[in-house]
Design a protein around this motif. Structure first.
Motif, PDB file in Angstrom:
ATOM      1  N   ALA A 183      65.136 -23.835  50.014  1.00 30.06           N
ATOM      2  CA  ALA A 183      63.747 -23.395  50.184  1.00 30.06           C
ATOM      3  C   ALA A 183      63.645 -21.878  50.094  1.00 30.06           C
ATOM      4  CB  ALA A 183      63.198 -23.895  51.511  1.00 30.06           C
ATOM      5  N   ARG A 184      64.586 -21.193  50.711  1.00 26.55           N
ATOM      6  CA  ARG A 184      64.564 -19.727  50.695  1.00 26.55           C
ATOM      7  C   ARG A 184      64.783 -19.189  49.283  1.00 26.55           C
ATOM      8  NH1 ARG A 184      64.683 -15.081  53.320  1.00 26.55           N
ATOM      9  NH2 ARG A 184      66.256 -13.515  52.939  1.00 26.55           N
ATOM     10  N   THR A 185      65.747 -19.752  48.574  1.00 22.25           N
ATOM     11  CA  THR A 185      66.025 -19.317  47.205  1.00 22.25           C
ATOM     12  C   THR A 185      64.809 -19.538  46.313  1.00 22.25           C
ATOM     13  OG1 THR A 185      68.370 -19.801  47.463  1.00 22.25           O
ATOM     14  CG2 THR A 185      67.538 -19.647  45.215  1.00 22.25           C
ATOM     15  N   GLY A 186      64.185 -20.698  46.443  1.00 23.64           N
ATOM     16  CA  GLY A 186      63.002 -20.995  45.648  1.00 23.64           C
ATOM     17  C   GLY A 186      61.874 -20.027  45.930  1.00 23.64           C
ATOM     18  N   LYS A 187      61.679 -19.730  47.200  1.00 20.38           N
ATOM     19  CA  LYS A 187      60.603 -18.809  47.567  1.00 20.38           C
ATOM     20  C   LYS A 187      60.881 -17.407  47.036  1.00 20.38           C
ATOM     21  CE  LYS A 187      58.044 -19.243  51.108  1.00 20.38           C
ATOM     22  NZ  LYS A 187      57.434 -19.378  52.414  1.00 20.38           N
ATOM     23  N   VAL A 188      62.107 -16.921  47.202  1.00 19.85           N
ATOM     24  CA  VAL A 188      62.455 -15.577  46.734  1.00 19.85           C
ATOM     25  C   VAL A 188      62.370 -15.499  45.207  1.00 19.85           C
ATOM     26  CG1 VAL A 188      64.342 -13.887  46.568  1.00 19.85           C
ATOM     27  CG2 VAL A 188      63.854 -15.004  48.754  1.00 19.85           C
ATOM     28  N   LEU A 189      62.922 -16.487  44.514  1.00 21.36           N
ATOM     29  CA  LEU A 189      62.865 -16.515  43.054  1.00 21.36           C
ATOM     30  C   LEU A 189      61.417 -16.566  42.580  1.00 21.36           C
ATOM     31  CD1 LEU A 189      64.228 -16.790  40.266  1.00 21.36           C
ATOM     32  CD2 LEU A 189      64.227 -19.257  40.629  1.00 21.36           C
ATOM     33  N   GLY A 190      60.639 -17.466  43.168  1.00 20.71           N
ATOM     34  CA  GLY A 190      59.247 -17.611  42.765  1.00 20.71           C
ATOM     35  C   GLY A 190      58.437 -16.353  42.992  1.00 20.71           C
ATOM     36  N   LEU A 191      58.595 -15.743  44.160  1.00 18.52           N
ATOM     37  CA  LEU A 191      57.839 -14.524  44.446  1.00 18.52           C
ATOM     38  C   LEU A 191      58.284 -13.363  43.550  1.00 18.52           C
ATOM     39  CD1 LEU A 191      57.485 -14.732  48.327  1.00 18.52           C
ATOM     40  CD2 LEU A 191      55.773 -15.245  46.573  1.00 18.52           C
ATOM     41  N   GLY A 192      59.569 -13.346  43.181  1.00 16.42           N
ATOM     42  CA  GLY A 192      60.044 -12.321  42.247  1.00 16.42           C
ATOM     43  C   GLY A 192      59.410 -12.470  40.871  1.00 16.42           C
ATOM     44  N   ILE A 193      59.332 -13.697  40.396  1.00 12.60           N
ATOM     45  CA  ILE A 193      58.691 -13.963  39.100  1.00 12.60           C
ATOM     46  C   ILE A 193      57.200 -13.635  39.181  1.00 12.60           C
ATOM     47  CG2 ILE A 193      58.094 -15.765  37.429  1.00 12.60           C
ATOM     48  CD1 ILE A 193      60.807 -17.103  38.197  1.00 12.60           C
ATOM     49  N   ALA A 194      56.559 -14.028  40.289  1.00 13.30           N
ATOM     50  CA  ALA A 194      55.132 -13.736  40.463  1.00 13.30           C
ATOM     51  C   ALA A 194      54.886 -12.232  40.503  1.00 13.30           C
ATOM     52  CB  ALA A 194      54.617 -14.398  41.742  1.00 13.30           C
ATOM     53  N   ALA A 195      55.762 -11.497  41.166  1.00 17.84           N
ATOM     54  CA  ALA A 195      55.619 -10.034  41.222  1.00 17.84           C
ATOM     55  C   ALA A 195      55.774  -9.414  39.839  1.00 17.84           C
ATOM     56  CB  ALA A 195      56.641  -9.440  42.189  1.00 17.84           C
ATOM     57  N   THR A 196      56.676  -9.950  39.055  1.00 17.35           N
ATOM     58  CA  THR A 196      56.829  -9.468  37.680  1.00 17.35           C
ATOM     59  C   THR A 196      55.554  -9.744  36.883  1.00 17.35           C
ATOM     60  OG1 THR A 196      59.207  -9.854  37.770  1.00 17.35           O
ATOM     61  CG2 THR A 196      58.228  -9.646  35.585  1.00 17.35           C
ATOM     62  N   GLY A 197      54.964 -10.903  37.099  1.00 18.79           N
ATOM     63  CA  GLY A 197      53.697 -11.222  36.436  1.00 18.79           C
ATOM     64  C   GLY A 197      52.609 -10.243  36.824  1.00 18.79           C
ATOM     65  N   LEU A 198      52.497  -9.932  38.105  1.00 26.84           N
ATOM     66  CA  LEU A 198      51.501  -8.950  38.557  1.00 26.84           C
ATOM     67  C   LEU A 198      51.754  -7.569  37.967  1.00 26.84           C
ATOM     68  CD1 LEU A 198      51.013  -9.835  42.329  1.00 26.84           C
ATOM     69  CD2 LEU A 198      49.339 -10.048  40.481  1.00 26.84           C
ATOM     70  N   ALA A 199      53.023  -7.231  37.808  1.00 28.67           N
ATOM     71  CA  ALA A 199      53.367  -5.919  37.249  1.00 28.67           C
ATOM     72  C   ALA A 199      52.856  -5.766  35.818  1.00 28.67           C
ATOM     73  CB  ALA A 199      54.878  -5.703  37.300  1.00 28.67           C
ATOM     74  N   HIS A 200      52.697  -6.874  35.101  1.00 26.96           N
ATOM     75  CA  HIS A 200      52.133  -6.810  33.750  1.00 26.96           C
ATOM     76  C   HIS A 200      50.723  -6.223  33.767  1.00 26.96           C
ATOM     77  CE1 HIS A 200      55.416  -9.504  32.677  1.00 26.96           C
ATOM     78  NE2 HIS A 200      55.058  -9.454  31.399  1.00 26.96           N
ATOM     79  N   PHE A 201      49.998  -6.434  34.859  1.00 27.21           N
ATOM     80  CA  PHE A 201      48.635  -5.920  34.991  1.00 27.21           C
ATOM     81  C   PHE A 201      48.624  -4.500  35.543  1.00 27.21           C
ATOM     82  CE2 PHE A 201      48.306 -10.504  35.102  1.00 27.21           C
ATOM     83  CZ  PHE A 201      47.298 -10.741  34.186  1.00 27.21           C
ATOM     84  N   ALA A 202      49.558  -4.200  36.430  1.00 21.28           N
ATOM     85  CA  ALA A 202      49.615  -2.879  37.049  1.00 21.28           C
ATOM     86  C   ALA A 202      50.153  -1.818  36.090  1.00 21.28           C
ATOM     87  CB  ALA A 202      50.476  -2.927  38.307  1.00 21.28           C
ATOM     88  N   ALA A 203      51.118  -2.192  35.262  1.00 25.06           N
ATOM     89  CA  ALA A 203      51.741  -1.242  34.337  1.00 25.06           C
ATOM     90  C   ALA A 203      52.012  -1.932  32.998  1.00 25.06           C
ATOM     91  CB  ALA A 203      53.033  -0.699  34.934  1.00 25.06           C
ATOM     92  N   PRO A 204      50.967  -2.302  32.265  1.00 25.34           N
ATOM     93  CA  PRO A 204      51.169  -3.064  31.027  1.00 25.34           C
ATOM     94  C   PRO A 204      52.011  -2.329  29.977  1.00 25.34           C
ATOM     95  CG  PRO A 204      48.887  -2.365  31.228  1.00 25.34           C
ATOM     96  CD  PRO A 204      49.552  -2.043  32.525  1.00 25.34           C
TER      97      PRO A 204
END
Length: 85
Positions: A3-24
């Motif tokens: 569960a912890r690995t999934g959450k950390v991996l998922g949030l890391g991918i989601a943060a990368t997705g958000l970064a596309h908008f913050a610094a395209p």
């Protein structure tokens, strides 16, 4: 996957997705390898996709679907890059 690995991996991918908008501009050289036309639009599209996949992986009930989505998305991006060579 724990569960912890999934959450950390998922949030890391989601943060990368958000970064596309913050610094395209930071993602445009990579995006251009697969999408030479309308790079900024594709940068945003890829960011939204990564955000959705990441959130799906982070949440236990949707984790399997998120991992499957990640596999399909990675394969599709690889195909796009190889097709442009």
């Amino acid at each position: 996957m724990s569960a912890r690995t999934g959450k950390v991996l998922g949030l890391g991918i989601a943060a990368t997705g958000l970064a596309h908008f913050a610094a395209p501009a930071a993602f445009e050289p990579v995006t251009k390898m697969a999408f030479a036309d309308d790079v900024r639009n594709w940068t945003y599209r890829n960011g939204a996709t990564e955000l959705a996949i990441g959130l799906a992986i982070a949440a236990r009930p949707t984790r399997k679907a998120g991992v499957a989505g990640l596999a399909v998305y990675a394969g599709w991006l690889a195909k796009r890059v190889l097709a442009r060579r």
